[in-house]
Motif scaffolding. Structure first.
Motif, short mmCIF file in Angstrom:
data_model
loop_
_atom_site.label_atom_id
_atom_site.label_comp_id
_atom_site.label_asym_id
_atom_site.label_seq_id
_atom_site.Cartn_x
_atom_site.Cartn_y
_atom_site.Cartn_z
N ASP A 73 -1.26 -6.79 8.44
CA ASP A 73 -2.00 -6.15 9.51
C ASP A 73 -3.32 -5.62 8.95
N GLU A 74 -4.13 -5.00 9.81
CA GLU A 74 -5.44 -4.57 9.34
C GLU A 74 -5.36 -3.46 8.30
N ALA A 75 -4.32 -2.65 8.35
CA ALA A 75 -4.18 -1.59 7.34
C ALA A 75 -4.00 -2.21 5.96
N ALA A 76 -3.17 -3.24 5.86
CA ALA A 76 -2.97 -3.90 4.57
C ALA A 76 -4.23 -4.62 4.12
N GLN A 77 -4.92 -5.25 5.06
CA GLN A 77 -6.17 -5.92 4.71
C GLN A 77 -7.20 -4.92 4.20
N ARG A 117 -10.61 -2.43 0.05
CA ARG A 117 -11.06 -1.24 -0.68
C ARG A 117 -10.85 -1.41 -2.18
N ALA A 118 -9.72 -1.99 -2.56
CA ALA A 118 -9.45 -2.20 -3.98
C ALA A 118 -10.44 -3.19 -4.57
N ALA A 137 -2.79 -5.58 -4.68
CA ALA A 137 -3.62 -4.70 -3.86
C ALA A 137 -3.19 -4.67 -2.40
N PHE A 138 -2.38 -5.62 -1.96
CA PHE A 138 -1.89 -5.56 -0.58
C PHE A 138 -0.37 -5.63 -0.49
N GLU A 139 0.30 -6.03 -1.53
CA GLU A 139 1.75 -6.03 -1.49
C GLU A 139 2.26 -4.60 -1.71
N GLY A 140 3.36 -4.28 -1.06
CA GLY A 140 3.92 -2.95 -1.23
C GLY A 140 3.28 -1.88 -0.37
N THR A 141 2.38 -2.31 0.56
CA THR A 141 1.75 -1.31 1.45
C THR A 141 2.66 -0.96 2.62
N GLY A 142 3.68 -1.79 2.84
CA GLY A 142 4.54 -1.59 3.97
C GLY A 142 4.09 -2.32 5.21
N ALA A 143 2.84 -2.84 5.15
CA ALA A 143 2.32 -3.55 6.31
C ALA A 143 2.32 -5.05 6.09
N GLY A 144 2.01 -5.48 4.89
CA GLY A 144 2.05 -6.89 4.59
C GLY A 144 3.35 -7.20 3.87
#
Length: 450
Positions: free
Chosen positions: A77-81, A86-87, A440-447
């Motif tokens: 989702d956009e939060a994960a993106q 940002r990273a 940088a996007f794995e483990g965010t809970g969104a992706g």
């Protein structure tokens, strides 16, 4: 299918901002086909900007995809993106990180920006090529089986023109380009026009001609403009797929569509797409680069089936889509001169290793940013007059457009300036994306991947 080089990792991507569970199931089949027939590892990347309800449906659709060896799904989702961007931007250490984040993930529809995010994520995932599909399209079938464009994309992308010749039905490539890499493979679409202006043609063909001709360069003759109107947005018509045809050449980009395209990393990791918001056609820039550089490409007939979603033709959806069309017309004040510069530069766009010189293209964009706006004022006048002739919702749109004129003129200029900025930042962003990787996007809970 056997291959003469080691298996590689590819990114098959689906950007979406609407409900599309059927498309997710279909593209999952294409990913499985690629892994099975070509021995590649497929990263199926779904970039999801849809509402929470649709995102939940998509999550369910992803979980229901069959488990297939060498197919790994990433649904962001956009939060994960945003976390990934940002990273990457932080790692790149570029000035103006906030502006770069806005260009990569704007708070508005951007066909170029969503594909640029896919480019950077493909770099983070270590992919050699990217293959884009759209959520409002599907696949043709032959004898009950889907016809997947990735077949041609994987036969040729990244190989030299000379190597790719064996995998096409027609080789029209000049031998002078045989040592260059095939940077792009694509097809078109069948079905409805790619731009939702067919209703205008039905209401008044003369108005359709006058409006569609607004995207032609003003230097063109009446005959050239007439040909453009005739060819615009029609794709491959309605002829169904019966057998493969594929042509290796410097491409005819009139027969390519961004819902049916594959790029080699040596192209998209050097030049991004324009990040303009609310502007249809803003994601086609790399086709012009390949055409004029010139680089080999393959054009095939595994055309996507194009269809419209209902919101484009009613109420707020109609106004939003027509505004994107007008902004496309205004963007041509800046893009046509850049296209002419690309054509004039020709082989000088490539270095000695056949790689695109991105700095040259950034310079073209910067030089045109101060163009006289008189032609765009004329375009707005013609749209106003012709839409009022149509009456009804088109006249209402003209009323909506009138107070926005100055803002739209400013935005068109700002868009080309932003594009130049992004080109200059692109190489560091790609390197940073590769450095930060999928962590940088794995483990965010969104992706999530599988």
């Amino acid at each position: 299918m056997s291959r003469d080089r080691a298996p590689r990792r590819i990114c098959l991507t689906l950007p979406t901002n609407r409900a599309c569970t059927t498309t997710i199931a279909d593209i999952g089949e294409e990913a499985a086909y690629a892994a099975r027939e070509f021995g590649v590892e497929v990263r199926l990347l779904i970039l999801d900007s849809s509402d929470p309800s649709s995102f939940a449906e998509h999550t369910k659709a992803v979980r229901e995809l069959p488990i297939v060896p060498d197919v790994i799904v990433h649904h962001l989702d956009e939060a994960a993106q945003r976390e990934f961007l940002r990273a990457a931007i932080g790692h790149a250490g570029l000035p103006g990180p906030g502006r770069l984040l806005d260009l990569m993930l704007p708070d508005a529809v951007s066909y170029g920006a969503c594909t640029n995010r896919a480019f950077l994520l493909a770099a983070a995932l270590g992919c050699d090529s990217i293959h884009r599909r759209d959520s409002d399209s599907g696949y043709q079938t032959l004898d009950g089986e889907p016809v997947f464009p990735i077949h041609h994309e994987l036969l040729s992308l990244g190989r030299t023109g000379a190597e790719a010749a064996a995998g096409v039905t027609e080789n029209a490539l000049d031998q002078a380009h045989g040592g260059k890499p095939v940077s792009m493979v694509g097809g078109s679409f069948v079905g409805e026009l790619s731009v939702d202006v067919s209703e205008i043609k039905e209401l008044d063909p003369a108005v359709y001609h006058d409006v569609v001709s607004l995207w032609a360069p003003p230097e063109w003759s009446a005959e050239e403009i007439g040909e453009l109107v005739q060819e615009s947005f029609v794709g491959a018509g309605t002829e169904p797929f019966t057998a493969d045809r594929s042509v290796l050449d410097v491409p005819d980009i009139w027969r390519l569509d961004m819902c049916n395209i594959g790029f080699d990393r040596e192209l998209y990791e050097r030049v991004p797409l324009p990040p303009a918001t609310d502007t249809i056609g803003s994601d086609y820039f790399l086709l012009h680069v390949v055409r004029h550089a010139p680089l080999p490409a393959v054009v095939h007939n595994r055309h996507i089936v194009n269809y419209y979603t209902a919101e484009r033709r009613t109420g707020a959806g109609f106004i939003a889509y027509q505004l994107r069309f007008v902004k496309f017309l205004l963007s041509m004040l800046y893009f046509h001169p850049v296209y002419f510069d690309l054509e004039a530069a020709g082989p000088a766009l490539l270095d000695e290793r056949h790689r695109v010189r991105a700095g040259e293209i950034a310079g073209f964009a910067r030089r045109v940013a101060g163009a006289d706006r008189a032609e765009n004022l004329r375009r707005l006048d013609v749209v106003d007059q012709r839409y009022r002739q149509l009456g009804g919702k088109y006249a209402e749109f003209a009323d909506h457009l009138r107070p926005l004129r100055d803002r739209l003129l400013d935005e068109a200029q700002a868009d080309i300036e932003s594009f130049a900025l992004l080109i200059e930042a692109w190489a560091p962003l790609v390197a940073a994306s590769r450095a930060v990787g999928p962590a940088a996007f794995e483990g965010t809970g969104a992706g999530h991947g599988r």
